[in-house]
Write a protein that holds these residues in place. Structure first.
Motif, short mmCIF file in Angstrom:
data_model
loop_
_atom_site.label_atom_id
_atom_site.label_comp_id
_atom_site.label_asym_id
_atom_site.label_seq_id
_atom_site.Cartn_x
_atom_site.Cartn_y
_atom_site.Cartn_z
N TYR A 38 74.22 -51.56 45.97
CA TYR A 38 73.08 -52.49 45.97
C TYR A 38 72.43 -52.57 47.35
O TYR A 38 71.23 -52.83 47.47
N GLN A 93 69.75 -50.16 47.42
CA GLN A 93 68.57 -50.63 46.71
C GLN A 93 67.77 -51.60 47.57
O GLN A 93 66.54 -51.56 47.58
N TRP A 141 72.73 -61.33 44.83
CA TRP A 141 74.03 -60.77 45.17
C TRP A 141 75.12 -61.32 44.26
O TRP A 141 76.06 -60.60 43.91
N VAL A 185 75.02 -59.37 41.10
CA VAL A 185 75.62 -58.06 41.30
C VAL A 185 77.15 -58.15 41.19
O VAL A 185 77.81 -57.33 40.54
#
Length: 941
Positions: free
Chosen positions: A627, A630, A896, A899
C-alpha cells in the motif's frame, strides 16, 4: 521285585520333575509376555477415572483443526462469525434500562433443597421452567487437569424460587437442549466474571449467551474496592465461602456435601447481589447525572456485560506441536543463564526442548491430559539441560525437578506421570537423538500410539488427530530435500525472530484509572498508576488488578469523545488469530508517516497499536509495503531518496556551466551505495573481477569518479544513516568511527559526527531495483508511549510496522523536500533537479531550487534516515496537512486501518476498535499537546 519297584519310582520321579519343569517354564513365558504387554500397553487401558471417555460427541476435539461454531444457516461462516451477533448488537445499541424483574422480594437465604439434573427428561423439564423466567443466575465448574482442552463438569442455575445443579458430564451429549433459552434476548442471564464461562459453554455445547448481566462489570462501573464473588457474598449476604473448593475434582460423583454447598452458593446469591448492584447503579444515575452528561451507570454496566457475549471460542493452533512452549522455555532459561553457555550447548539445549515439548503436546492430545499432568515445564528444562541417558536417570531427573518447584495444586500428582511411565522408551529415544529427522516425530509417535496395533485406546477426542496426521504424512512425503531444507531455514529464522523481538512480558496490565466521580477513564499499565500515586494525584481503590481514582477533575471523558476503545480491558493475544504464547506490537499506521503527525493527533494514542503473532505480522507488513507503493504513486512522492552525491563533488559540479545537468546525472541511490560498499568490504577479494568493477563504479559515482580506498568504503556505509543507526553500528562493531576510521581531523570535520547503526546485510537489500526489503530494525528510542492502553516501551521500529519509531526531532519542519541524515558533506539530488546540502554553519539544510531564480532556506529535520521511507512519509504528511488539515490525516489513518483489516481479517480486536475511529481528544489548557499552544511556542522559539 525290589529293583523293578525302584526303577518305577525313579521313572515316576523323573516324569514328575519334567512335568513340573514344563509347567513352570510355561508359567514363566506367560509372565514374561504379560510383563512385556504391560510395558507396551497404555495406562489408559486400565484407567476408569476419565468420564470424558464415555462422551459420544465432542465439539472441540484434540486435533489441530480449528473450532467450528454453530451455523444457524448455510450462508454463515462457521469459523469466524457469531451466530447471534445481530441479537447481541441490538442489545448493545438499545440496552435494557428497566430491571424490574429483580424486585425487592428476592430472598437471600438459601434453603437445604435443590434439584439435581442428570437425565434428559429432567433437562427438558428445566428448559420449560427457565423459558418462563425473565431472569436466572448461572455459574459453571470446570475440570482441566486430566483433560487437554478442559470440559464443563457442572452447571449451576438458580431462579428466584429454586436451585438446579446440572450434571453436564452425564448429560454432555444432550446439553444442547438449553441452547434456545440461553440465546433468548428477552431473558437475562446473570453471571459473575462471565468471560470464561461464555467461552466454555460455546466450546462444549454450542450454547451462546445473549442478554447478560455480569456482576463483576457492575462492580467496575461502581468502582468497588474489590470485584471478587467472595467479596460480594460477604458484603451483601454475610456469607463466607471457601474458594479452595474451586480446585476440587468436580468430576467425582457423588459430590461431597461441601462441594454441593459451594456450587449452590455461587449461583443462588447472584440474583440478590445483582438486585443490590442495580439499585446502587440507579442511585448513582440519580445523584450524579446532569442534563449534558451522556454517561448512564446502568446502561454502562449492561453494555460492558453484553460485550462479553460477542467473544468467540478458538483453539490454539500451532505450525508444529509444542512450538510456542518450546520457544518460551528456551528463551527464559537462556536469559537466566546470562549467555554463559557456548553456542553448541545452546543449540543442543534448544533442540531437546523442542523435541520434549512436541512429544508432550502430542501425548497430551492422544491421552486427553493437560500439559502439566504429562510433564512439567521445569522437568522439560532440566531434562534438556542434563540430558540423562538411562531410564533410572530420567525418572530421578523428573522427580527432582518437580520437587524443586512449589506447585501446591499439583502436590498430589505422580512424578513421573503415568504417561511418561507408559511411554518411557519414547523419552529415551528423544534424549538420545535416535529419531533422526525432527519432522518425523509427529507421524512416528502417532502411529505408535493410534496406528494399527497401537498401544493407546481410540476416543472421539483423539481420532481426528490420527486422520490429520495421515494427511500431513502424505503431503510431507512429496517434498524433496531442497524444499525441506528451505523450510527448516525459514523455521529457524522464525524462531530467532520470535526469541529476539517478541514481547518478553504481558503488554496489557489492564490497570484502571477512575475520575473523581467514579467513572472509568481508561486502562493503563502499572507505571502510569505509580506516576499518579507518587505525586499524590490519586488514591488506590483496588489492588488486584490495581485501580486508582484521581483526586482532581480531568479534562473530558472517553465517552464524550466517542473513544470507547480506551475503557475496554484488553487481552495479551494476537488480534488476528488469537495466538497467546508470543506476540509483537504492530503499528497499523506506519511509523514513517506517524512520526510526522501533529502531537495532538498521536500523543497518548494506542488505538492503532495492536498485538500480532509473527505469522500475522508478516501478512500485515507485506500488505503495508504494497500500500505504501500505492500511496507513493497517488501523491507522486517516491518511497526512497533518488540519489546522493559527495559534497566535494557537488561543489565541483555546481561550479561548472552545466551544473544542473551534472547534478542530475551524478550520484547514486543511498541503498545501492550501501549495498555495494558492504559487498566490497566483505567479499571484494573473492569476487569475480567483473562484478567487483561494477560495484566499484557504483561507489565511485558517489565520490565523483575518483579512485576509492577502504576508508571511502567504510564512509559509504554511513551515508544516509540517522544518528541512531550509527550508534547501533558502533555498538555492534565495538569501535568508534571517529577514532578508528577517520585518518585525520580534516576528514572528521568533513564527514561530521559519525555515530553508528547496525549493518544491514547485502542480501537484505534490494536497492538495485529500487524495491524496499529492509528487515526489522531495533530502536532504542522510547517515543510516543501509548500509556492509555498500556502499550509500554517501544523496542522494534521503522517501516516494518512494529512498535517503535525511527529517531526524529520535534523541531519545525516546513520543507516539502527530502529529509537529510545528520552527515555533513552529503548532497541529495531529487528528480526535480533540487539539491539539498548541509550547511556547516548553523546545521540547517539549504534548498537550492534550480527551476527558479531564487534560493529558499528552511529549517529541516536533520535526523531522518535516507535509507528508509522517512523522507517520503514527511512529504506525504506535509501535503495532507497543507491541503486538508487534520481531517485529511484522520482519513489517511482510516485508509490504513482498512488495509490492515482486509489483509489480516482480525477476529480478536479489542472492543471499541473501529476503522472509522476519529482520534478526537480534548486537551486541557496547560497540556503540552494542546494545539492552541503551538503557535505561541513556535513564535517564541
Amino acid at each position: 521285585m525290589e529293583s523293578r519297584w525302584k526303577m518305577r519310582v525313579i521313572a515316576i520321579t523323573i516324569g514328575t520333575v519334567m512335568a513340573l519343569s514344563i509347567v513352570y517354564s510355561a508359567h514363566l513365558r506367560r509372565r514374561r509376555r504379560k510383563q512385556k504387554r504391560s510395558r507396551s500397553s497404555c495406562y489408559l487401558q486400565a484407567d476408569q477415572t476419565k468420564p470424558q471417555q464415555a462422551f459420544k460427541r465432542v465439539l472441540a476435539d484434540n486435533s489441530y483443526s480449528p473450532f467450528k461454531h454453530l451455523k444457524l444457516n448455510e450462508s454463515e461462516n462457521a469459523l469466524n462469525s457469531h451466530p447471534y451477533e445481530a441479537e447481541i448488537s441490538a442489545l448493545l445499541e438499545n440496552p435494557q434500562l428497566e430491571f424490574s424483574f429483580l424486585n425487592g422480594s428476592t430472598d437471600s437465604k438459601m434453603s437445604e433443597e435443590y434439584t439435581w439434573i442428570e437425565t434428559e427428561s429432567q433437562l427438558k423439564e428445566l428448559l420449560g421452567v427457565l423459558s418462563k423466567e425473565r431472569v436466572f443466575a448461572v455459574d459453571t465448574e470446570q475440570h482441566s487437569l486430566r483433560s487437554f482442552l478442559g470440559f464443563t463438569s457442572l452447571i449451576q442455575i438458580s431462579t428466584q424460587k429454586e436451585d438446579y445443579l446440572v450434571d453436564s458430564i452425564a448429560l454432555h451429549d444432550s446439553m444442547g437442549v438449553l441452547r434456545t433459552v440461553f440465546a433468548d434476548p428477552s431473558i437475562c442471564k446473570v453471571f459473575h466474571g462471565a468471560d470464561n464461562d461464555v467461552l466454555w459453554l460455546q466450546r462444549d455445547f454450542h450454547i451462546y449467551v445473549v442478554n447478560l448481566f455480569d456482576t463483576a462489570k457492575a462492580c467496575e462501573v461502581l468502582s468497588k474496592p474489590q470485584k471478587s464473588l467472595a467479596y460480594l457474598l460477604e458484603t451483601y449476604c454475610g456469607v463466607y465461602t471457601n474458594k479452595l473448593l474451586q480446585r476440587e475434582d468436580w468430576r467425582q460423583r457423588p459430590l461431597s456435601k461441601e462441594m454441593v454447598q459451594y456450587a449452590r452458593m455461587d449461583a443462588h446469591y447472584l440474583l440478590y447481589i445483582a438486585n443490590c448492584l442495580i439499585a446502587e447503579l440507579q442511585q448513582q444515575d440519580t445523584e450524579i447525572s446532569c442534563p449534558d452528561d451522556k454517561f448512564n451507570f446502568v446502561l454502562e454496566a449492561s453494555r460492558r456485560s453484553n460485550m462479553i457475549c460477542l467473544q468467540l471460542y478458538t483453539k490454539e493452533v500451532e505450525a508444529f506441536p509444542g512450538e510456542s512452549a518450546a520457544s518460551s522455555l528456551s528463551s527464559r532459561h537462556l536469559n537466566s543463564q546470562g549467555g554463559v553457555s557456548s553456542i553448541s550447548c545452546k543449540t543442543q539445549f534448544q533442540d531437546l526442548v523442542r523435541r520434549l515439548c512436541a512429544w508432550r503436546d502430542l501425548m497430551a492430545r492422544v491421552h486427553d491430559e493437560s500439559l502439566r499432568y504429562v510433564l512439567s515445564d521445569q522437568a522439560i528444562v532440566t531434562l534438556a539441560d542434563r540430558a540423562p541417558m538411562t531410564s533410572a536417570e530420567i525418572f530421578s531427573t523428573i522427580t527432582q525437578a518437580d520437587l524443586s518447584v512449589e506447585l501446591s495444586f499439583n502436590s498430589f500428582l505422580l512424578s513421573p506421570s503415568p504417561v511418561v511411565c507408559s511411554h518411557l522408551n519414547d523419552v529415551c529415544s528423544l534424549l538420545q537423538d535416535k529419531i533422526g529427522n525432527f519432522n518425523d516425530l509427529f507421524p512416528m509417535i502417532l502411529q505408535k500410539c493410534l496406528g494399527p496395533g497401537g498401544s493407546c485406546p481410540f476416543s472421539v477426542l483423539n481420532y481426528a488427530l490420527l486422520v490429520n496426521c495421515n494427511l500431513k504424512v502424505t503431503v510431507a512425503s512429496k517434498q524433496n530435500g531442497e524444499r525441506s531444507s528451505k523450510q527448516a531455514a525459514r523455521k529457524s529464522s522464525r524462531d530467532l525472530f520470535v526469541q529476539k523481538f517478541s514481547c518478553k512480558s504481558p503488554v496489557y496490565h489492564n490497570c484502571r484509572i477512575y475520575a473523581n466521580d467514579g467513572r472509568l477513564l481508561c486502562y493503563c499499565d502499572r507505571r502510569k498508576l505509580e506516576w499518579y500515586l507518587l505525586r499524590d494525584l490519586a488514591k488506590l481503590v483496588d489492588e488486584n488488578p490495581p485501580a486508582i481514582m484521581l483526586l482532581f477533575e480531568p479534562k473530558g471523558r472517553p465517552e464524550d469523545e466517542d473513544n470507547d476503545f480506551y475503557i475496554q480491558s484488553k487481552k495479551n493475544i494476537c488480534v488476528g488469530c488469537g495466538e497467546g504464547n508470543h506476540y509483537l506490537r504492530y503499528r497499523i499506521i506506519p511509523s514513517c508517516y506517524r512520526i510526522h503527525f501533529p502531537e495532538h493527533l498521536k500523543s497518548h494514542r494506542s488505538h492503532d497499536i495492536v498485538l500480532l503473532c509473527v505469522d500475522c505480522h508478516e501478512v500485515a507488513h507485506a500488505a503495508a509495503e504494497r500500500y505504501k507503493k500505492q500511496v507513493a504513486a497517488e501523491f507522486g512522492i517516491p518511497l526512497f531518496v533518488s540519489k546522493v552525491v559527495d559534497s566535494k563533488q557537488a561543489q565541483v559540479l555546481s561550479g561548472s556551466s552545466e551544473s544542473a545537468t551534472n547534478l542530475e546525472e551524478a550520484g547514486v541511490s543511498p541503498l545501492q551505495l550501501r549495498t555495494a560498499a558492504m559487498a566490497l568490504l566483505r567479499h571484494g577479494p573473492r569476487m569475480p573481477s567483473k562484478r567487483r568493477e561494477e560495484l566499484k563504479q557504483i561507489v565511485m559515482s558517489y565520490y565523483g569518479g575518483r579512485e576509492i580506498t577502504e576508508v571511502d568504503l567504510e564512509m559509504a556505509l554511513l551515508v544516509g544513516m540517522s544518528p541512531h543507526e550509527r550508534r547501533r553500528l558502533e555498538k555492534k562493531k565495538g569501535l568508534s568511527f571517529k577514532q578508528s576510521i577517520l585518518p585525520n581531523v580534516e576528514q572528521e570535520n568533513n564527514i561530521g559526527c559519525m555515530e553508528t547503526s547496525s549493518i544491514v546485510d547485502a542480501s537484505e537489500l534490494s536497492a538495485l531495483d529500487g524495491s524496499h526489503n529492509t528487515e526489522v530494525k531495533a530502536c532504542c528510542r522510547k517515543e510516543d508511549r501509548e500509556t492509555d492502553a498500556d502499550v509500554g516501551d517501544s523496542s522494534i521500529c521503522a517501516d516494518s510496522g512494529i512498535d517503535g519509531e525511527i529517531s526524529s526531532t520535534k523541531g519545525n519542519a516546513n520543507s516539502d523536500e527530502y529529509g537529510v541524515s545528520d552527515t555533513k558533506g552529503v548532497n541529495v539530488v531529487n528528480s526535480e533537479d533540487n539539491c539539498e546540502s548541509r550547511s556547516p554553519s548553523d546545521g540547517t539544510v539549504d534548498l537550492y531550487h534550480t527551476k527558479h531564480d531564487e534560493t529558499a532556506r528552511h529549517k529541516h529535520n536533520s535526523k531522518l534516515s535516507l535509507l528508509g521511507h522517512g523522507p517520503h512519509g514527511k512529504q506525504v504528511v506535509d501535503h495532507l496537512q497543507k491541503e486538508y488539515g487534520d481531517d485529511g490525516i484522520r482519513q489517511f489513518c482510516q485508509r490504513w486501518r482498512q488495509v490492515f483489516v482486509e489483509a489480516v481479517h482480525p477476529r480478536f480486536l479489542p472492543a471499541g476498535w473501529d476503522v472509522m475511529h476519529s482520534g478526537r481528544r480534548d486537551f486541557g489548557e496547560f497540556s503540552v499537546y494542546n494545539p492552541a499552544k503551538k503557535p505561541s511556542a513556535t513564535g517564541k522559539d
